[in-house]
Design a protein around this motif. Structure first.
Motif, PDB file in Angstrom:
ATOM      1  N   TRP A  94       0.830  -1.196   0.000  1.00  0.00           N
ATOM      2  CA  TRP A  94       0.000   0.000   0.000  1.00  0.00           C
ATOM      3  C   TRP A  94       0.873   1.259   0.000  1.00  0.00           C
ATOM      4  N   LEU A  95       1.915   1.262   0.837  1.00  0.00           N
ATOM      5  CA  LEU A  95       2.814   2.421   0.882  1.00  0.00           C
ATOM      6  C   LEU A  95       3.563   2.587  -0.431  1.00  0.00           C
ATOM      7  N   LEU A  98       1.231   4.222  -2.768  1.00  0.00           N
ATOM      8  CA  LEU A  98       1.008   5.607  -2.350  1.00  0.00           C
ATOM      9  C   LEU A  98       2.217   6.499  -2.603  1.00  0.00           C
TER      10      LEU A  98
END
Length: 158
Positions: A94-95, A98
């Motif tokens: 997810w990071l 992002l």
């Protein structure tokens, strides 16, 4: 140490003897998982050129190898570490989506430095050197020890 203890219990007893100070133990509860995540994230950032998996494979291989170590020591602990690794992989992916791979790398590097600084501060307060300075296996024991403490608080056996 008792000769009839499981190897895991001996590792935990030895590790605990280097972590008697309450402040140092509290620091470890946060810093050890943070360091483990940073290792996952930093390995995640190493690309594998020419494959359909551009990032994450090195982290997956390292997590699998570590999980095998934990699972062989204790099935309940191994299952808990598997859950931790899955969560870390999801968070890391997810990071990466992002922040991009470069942003993930920078974040992991900063967290790595801060978490290790906290660890060394904790050991300075403790007045004892980190366990891994006597045996590198303690780098793997630390996360299991933190999870083992959680298991004990919840009344679970490991």
């Amino acid at each position: 140490m008792n000769a009839t203890q499981r190897p895991l219990d001996r590792w935990f007893a030895s590790y605990s003897s280097d972590h008697r100070n309450a402040v140092n133990r509290r620091i470890h509860v946060f810093a050890v998982p943070a360091i483990l995540w940073t290792v996952v994230a930093l390995l995640w950032c190493i690309p594998v050129f020419g494959t359909w998996m551009k990032t994450g494979i090195w982290a997956a291989l390292a997590m699998f190898a570590a999980w095998m170590f934990y699972y062989r020591m204790s099935r309940p602990l191994g299952l808990g570490m598997l859950a931790a690794f899955v969560a870390m992989a999801w968070i890391t992916r997810w990071l990466e989506m992002l922040l991009g791979t470069a942003g993930l790398f920078r974040l992991a590097l900063v967290v790595f430095v801060v978490a290790w600084a906290a660890q060394f501060l904790g050991h300075r307060i403790e007045g004892r050197k980190p366990s891994f300075m006597t045996d590198l296996t303690y780098l793997l024991i630390g996360p299991a020890w933190v999870l083992g403490r959680l298991y004990r608080r919840l009344g679970w056996k490991y």
